[in-house]
Structure formats: C-alpha cells, structure tokens
Design a protein around this motif. Structure first.
Motif, PDB file in Angstrom:
ATOM      1  N   LEU A   9       0.832  -1.207   0.000  1.00  0.00           N
ATOM      2  CA  LEU A   9       0.000   0.000   0.000  1.00  0.00           C
ATOM      3  C   LEU A   9       0.871   1.264   0.000  1.00  0.00           C
ATOM      4  O   LEU A   9       1.196   1.798   1.058  1.00  0.00           O
ATOM      5  CB  LEU A   9      -0.893   0.008   1.261  1.00  0.00           C
ATOM      6  CG  LEU A   9      -2.299  -0.585   1.173  1.00  0.00           C
ATOM      7  CD1 LEU A   9      -2.309  -1.998   0.626  1.00  0.00           C
ATOM      8  CD2 LEU A   9      -2.980  -0.555   2.526  1.00  0.00           C
ATOM      9  N   ASP A  12      -0.144   7.814  -0.893  1.00  0.00           N
ATOM     10  CA  ASP A  12       0.024   8.942  -1.822  1.00  0.00           C
ATOM     11  C   ASP A  12       1.219   9.805  -1.439  1.00  0.00           C
ATOM     12  O   ASP A  12       1.990   9.452  -0.550  1.00  0.00           O
ATOM     13  CB  ASP A  12      -1.264   9.764  -1.893  1.00  0.00           C
ATOM     14  CG  ASP A  12      -1.730  10.182  -0.515  1.00  0.00           C
ATOM     15  OD1 ASP A  12      -0.976  10.852   0.194  1.00  0.00           O
ATOM     16  OD2 ASP A  12      -2.869   9.818  -0.146  1.00  0.00           O
ATOM     17  N   LYS A  16       4.691   6.834  -2.439  1.00  0.00           N
ATOM     18  CA  LYS A  16       4.940   6.007  -3.630  1.00  0.00           C
ATOM     19  C   LYS A  16       6.435   5.843  -3.887  1.00  0.00           C
ATOM     20  O   LYS A  16       6.923   4.741  -4.150  1.00  0.00           O
ATOM     21  CB  LYS A  16       4.269   6.619  -4.857  1.00  0.00           C
ATOM     22  CG  LYS A  16       2.775   6.590  -4.719  1.00  0.00           C
ATOM     23  CD  LYS A  16       2.062   6.991  -5.991  1.00  0.00           C
ATOM     24  CE  LYS A  16       0.586   6.899  -5.686  1.00  0.00           C
ATOM     25  NZ  LYS A  16      -0.361   7.208  -6.590  1.00  0.00           N
ATOM     26  N   ASP A  39      -5.357  -0.111  -2.886  1.00  0.00           N
ATOM     27  CA  ASP A  39      -5.683   1.326  -2.965  1.00  0.00           C
ATOM     28  C   ASP A  39      -5.914   1.901  -1.574  1.00  0.00           C
ATOM     29  O   ASP A  39      -6.700   1.357  -0.798  1.00  0.00           O
ATOM     30  CB  ASP A  39      -6.987   1.522  -3.762  1.00  0.00           C
ATOM     31  CG  ASP A  39      -6.874   1.008  -5.189  1.00  0.00           C
ATOM     32  OD1 ASP A  39      -5.740   0.975  -5.716  1.00  0.00           O
ATOM     33  OD2 ASP A  39      -7.921   0.641  -5.770  1.00  0.00           O
ATOM     34  N   GLU A  43      -6.306  10.110  -2.937  1.00  0.00           N
ATOM     35  CA  GLU A  43      -6.918   9.940  -4.255  1.00  0.00           C
ATOM     36  C   GLU A  43      -8.283   9.236  -4.136  1.00  0.00           C
ATOM     37  O   GLU A  43      -9.252   9.614  -4.805  1.00  0.00           O
ATOM     38  CB  GLU A  43      -5.949   9.068  -5.064  1.00  0.00           C
ATOM     39  CG  GLU A  43      -6.277   8.887  -6.499  1.00  0.00           C
ATOM     40  CD  GLU A  43      -5.331   7.841  -7.136  1.00  0.00           C
ATOM     41  OE1 GLU A  43      -4.170   7.667  -6.663  1.00  0.00           O
ATOM     42  OE2 GLU A  43      -5.790   7.192  -8.097  1.00  0.00           O
ATOM     43  N   PHE A  44      -8.360   8.249  -3.243  1.00  0.00           N
ATOM     44  CA  PHE A  44      -9.597   7.461  -3.135  1.00  0.00           C
ATOM     45  C   PHE A  44     -10.647   8.181  -2.297  1.00  0.00           C
ATOM     46  O   PHE A  44     -11.836   7.965  -2.465  1.00  0.00           O
ATOM     47  CB  PHE A  44      -9.271   6.040  -2.618  1.00  0.00           C
ATOM     48  CG  PHE A  44      -8.324   5.379  -3.569  1.00  0.00           C
ATOM     49  CD1 PHE A  44      -8.788   4.829  -4.751  1.00  0.00           C
ATOM     50  CD2 PHE A  44      -6.947   5.411  -3.334  1.00  0.00           C
ATOM     51  CE1 PHE A  44      -7.904   4.296  -5.677  1.00  0.00           C
ATOM     52  CE2 PHE A  44      -6.060   4.880  -4.252  1.00  0.00           C
ATOM     53  CZ  PHE A  44      -6.541   4.322  -5.419  1.00  0.00           C
ATOM     54  N   GLU A  48     -13.786   8.542  -4.434  1.00  0.00           N
ATOM     55  CA  GLU A  48     -14.804   7.582  -3.989  1.00  0.00           C
ATOM     56  C   GLU A  48     -15.469   7.948  -2.671  1.00  0.00           C
ATOM     57  O   GLU A  48     -16.375   7.263  -2.215  1.00  0.00           O
ATOM     58  CB  GLU A  48     -14.155   6.184  -3.819  1.00  0.00           C
ATOM     59  CG  GLU A  48     -13.525   5.658  -5.091  1.00  0.00           C
ATOM     60  CD  GLU A  48     -12.856   4.293  -4.890  1.00  0.00           C
ATOM     61  OE1 GLU A  48     -13.223   3.585  -3.935  1.00  0.00           O
ATOM     62  OE2 GLU A  48     -11.988   3.950  -5.708  1.00  0.00           O
ATOM     63  N   THR A  56      -9.723  -2.907  -0.140  1.00  0.00           N
ATOM     64  CA  THR A  56      -8.376  -2.893   0.440  1.00  0.00           C
ATOM     65  C   THR A  56      -8.375  -3.625   1.788  1.00  0.00           C
ATOM     66  O   THR A  56      -7.461  -4.391   2.087  1.00  0.00           O
ATOM     67  CB  THR A  56      -7.891  -1.437   0.601  1.00  0.00           C
ATOM     68  OG1 THR A  56      -8.008  -0.802  -0.674  1.00  0.00           O
ATOM     69  CG2 THR A  56      -6.460  -1.360   1.079  1.00  0.00           C
TER      70      THR A  56
END
Ligand code: IPM
Ligand code: MG
Length: 372
Positions: A9, A12, A16, A39, A43-44, A48, A56
């Motif tokens: 995982l 962000d 990364k 994920d 970003e999620f 979302e 996840t």
C-alpha cells in the motif's frame, strides 16, 4: 506459491517513491514473497469518498502483513472541499485510514525504534538508542468525539462535580474528545514493551504518562505497569511525566532505552525521538497485533515533494527491516540493517536532508548494492 503474501500500500504523496525504494531492496534480498497492491489514501477519498476502500480491507485479510507508504490526512473541512463535486452531498466524512487500520486489525502495539546510526550528520547525539512503544488503538485517538454535544452526553457527564462550569455551555459551543483506556489495553502495551526489553537485553522500561493530573487514565496505565514490572525482576520500571520526559529526552536522551505510553503521548514523543536520530527520514514503525501487522515510516506523505524522488527512504527501509523480523526472516533483516548503517556511515549517497543530492531511488539502489 510464495512463502510470504504482503499487501503493498504505497498510499500517496512521497509514499509512492519510498515504497519503490523498498521494492528495490526487497528484490535485491530475493525475498520469496508475493506483493499485492492495494488502494489507499487521498486519491480514493477524492474519487470515492472513502480513503480506505472495502476492497483494500479485504485484501489485507488475505495477506500475512502489510507494507504501507504514507497518506495525506487533512482536517475535516479541508477534506470536504477536495471531495469530487458529485460526492459532496452524500454525507461522507474524511477519516485517517492509518488510524482506522490500526483499530480495525487491532494492531495494538506501535513500536518505533529511534537509533542513531554512526556517521549520520543529523544525529542529535551518536549514543541514542530508544524504542518507543505507543498504544495504538485507544486513548485520545479512539475516535469517540462529539460536536455539538448531544444533550444525553451532557446529562451523563453532569454526574461529575467537575462538569459544573460546563453544564450551561450551549451544545454548539462545546466539543468533547474522549480519552479511553482499558485495563486490557494498558496491560498489553506494557507487556509488549517489557517483552521486547527482555528479548533485547535492555535494562529499563520508562512509562511516560501524567497520572498527577490525568488521574484515572494515566493512573490505570501506571498501576498496570507496576504490576507487570514485577514479572520482570531484571528490568527496572521508571515512571516519568510526559512533560518532563520531553525535557529529559533533550537533556539526556542516552539514559533512556524503552519508553511505553498511550496513543497521543506516543505520537508526540515518537516524533521527538525521531528527531534525535536524524528526523522523520529515519523513523520507522511496526504496528503489530495478535494476528496481523503493518509496517510504515513514521513520516507523513509530504505532498509538496510528491513525484520528485527527493525524500529520504531510510525510514521506509528501516520499516522494511521490521517487517522482515516479523516474517521470521531474521538474517535478511539483520543484513538490511547492516547495509543501511553502511550507506549512512559512508555518507556518499545521501538525500537532501543529509546534505546530499541523491534521489530516493539512488539511496535504495546503494543499500541494495551493499546487500550483495
Ligand atoms: C503517526 C501519524 C499518524 C498518527 C497520523 C498520520 C494520523 O502522525 O503515525 O504518528 O497520528 O498516528
Ligand atoms: Mg505522528
């Protein structure tokens, strides 16, 4: 089938890049593992409305442990503004995925080694070797909070005489965050600290609380620590108030070995200890429960450096070392720590925080070379 199944995982921001460095090192070690990406992160949340999607959580359940990069977390209002327009009215609220994962998987021990590696120009002193044990599932971070304060909560609290000055405050004008300690929670974190001290031949465990003021919660922790300490006659129990501890850690950090404390105090004290050994670029965390564990650098995602491969991956690599220990790959863990120490001592390949110009991945590659 691979021996180890590892949830991967990156999160962000700089998470990364540092995870890519970890992968370079793990591939050089040749760990027999399957890395399954998942994920998580900002970003999620934006796309979302959930920074920790259910898929996840399910992925983690199918793995032996998790390696985690970093995630951005922002206060409630800021998070709300960045949510996709079509999700704005759905009633989503941002929460910290890492805090949620710790609670969901009952990863009650947060172990944070803070060791000064020789030759690190950022060491505050060269003889610091402290391991912080932070309770990871309860305390002030249990998430039991109210604003506005519901009338029934106000009524229940009013049984306490010290509530008197607050009972006439209107619900909108009062907020409450609960500091919840359980006997079990106190016992298991103190036991983790003593067990670690015993295994590693350390001589003292310092319980860091504030029982002179926060009598019931800090008091419970201290009382349980005193009982458990009796089972370890060769290890001394020291008791220090958290405010004084902050001072002693600057004055005489070399005197301290294992610290054990509650969730919020551990959050604060572990950043302080990290700075003694070069800053958050060197601070790693193992979040360990009875059946699962997650390993991460203590630092955040530093979004302003996202994608630049500038930040120091050492904290991530040290977290990878902790993961190898957990997986029983003790030789690989030891080899990795020696390689990290070598690269630090040589000081040839180093990131900007250490006064160098190397990239995150170059540091990973250099550590990998030292392994071979
Ligand atoms: C840490 C971090 C987290 C925490 C944040 C990102 C929620 O500061 O791991 O120390 O508060 O636990
Ligand atoms: Mg923190």
């Amino acid at each position: 089938m691979a021996t180890h199944k590892i949830a991967w995982l990156p999160g962000d921001g700089t998470g990364k890049g540092v995870m890519e460095a970890a992968r370079i090192v793990l591939d050089a070690i040749g760990l027999d593992a399957e890395y399954i990406p998942g994920d998580v992160g900002w970003e999620f949340w934006c796309k979302e409305g959930n920074p920790l999607p259910e898929r996840t959580v399910e992925l983690l359940k199918r793995t032996d442990c998790c390696l985690f990069g970093a995630i951005t977390s922002k206060p409630k209002e800021e998070a709300q503004e960045e949510l996709a327009p079509e999700l704005q009215t759905k009633g989503y609220t941002y929460y910290s995925p890492i805090v949620a994962l710790r609670q969901m998987f009952d990863l009650y021990t947060n172990m944070r080694p803070c060791k000064a590696y020789p030759g690190n120009p950022l060491n505050y002193r060269d003889d610091v070797d402290i391991v912080v044990f932070r309770e990871n599932t309860e305390g002030l971070y249990s998430g039991v909070e109210f604003h506005p304060l519901p009338q029934e909560v106000m009524d229940a609290l009013s049984v306490h005489p010290k509530m008197k000055p607050f009972t006439h405050v209107s619900p909108e004008d009062i907020a409450l965050s609960c500091r919840i300690f359980t006997r079990k929670g106190c016992q298991r974190i103190v036991r983790s600290a003593f067990e670690y001290a015993k295994k590693s031949g350390r001589k003292s465990v310092t319980v860091v609380e504030k029982p002179n003021v926060i009598r019931e919660t800090s008091g419970l922790m201290i009382r349980e620590a005193r009982k458990i300490a009796q089972e370890y006659p060769h290890i001394e129990l020291w008791e220090t108030n958290v405010d004084a501890m902050a001072m002693w850690l600057i004055k005489n950090p070399q005197d301290y070995s294992v610290l054990v404390t509650s969730n919020m105090f551990g959050d604060i004290i572990s950043d302080l200890c990290g700075q003694l050994v070069g800053g958050l670029g060197f601070a790693s965390s193992a979040n360990i429960g009875a059946t699962y564990a997650l390993f991460e650098p203590t630092h955040g995602s530093a979004p302003k450096y996202a994608g630049q491969y500038k930040v120091n991956p050492m904290a991530m690599l040290l977290a990878t070392k902790l993961m190898l220990d957990y997986l029983g790959e003790v030789d690989a863990a030891q080899g990795l720590e020696l390689a990290i120490a070598d690269v630090i001592r040589e000081g040839r390949v180093k990131t900007y925080d250490m006064g160098g110009t190397s990239t995150t991945l170059e540091v990973g590659e250099e550590v990998a070379r030292k392994l071979c």
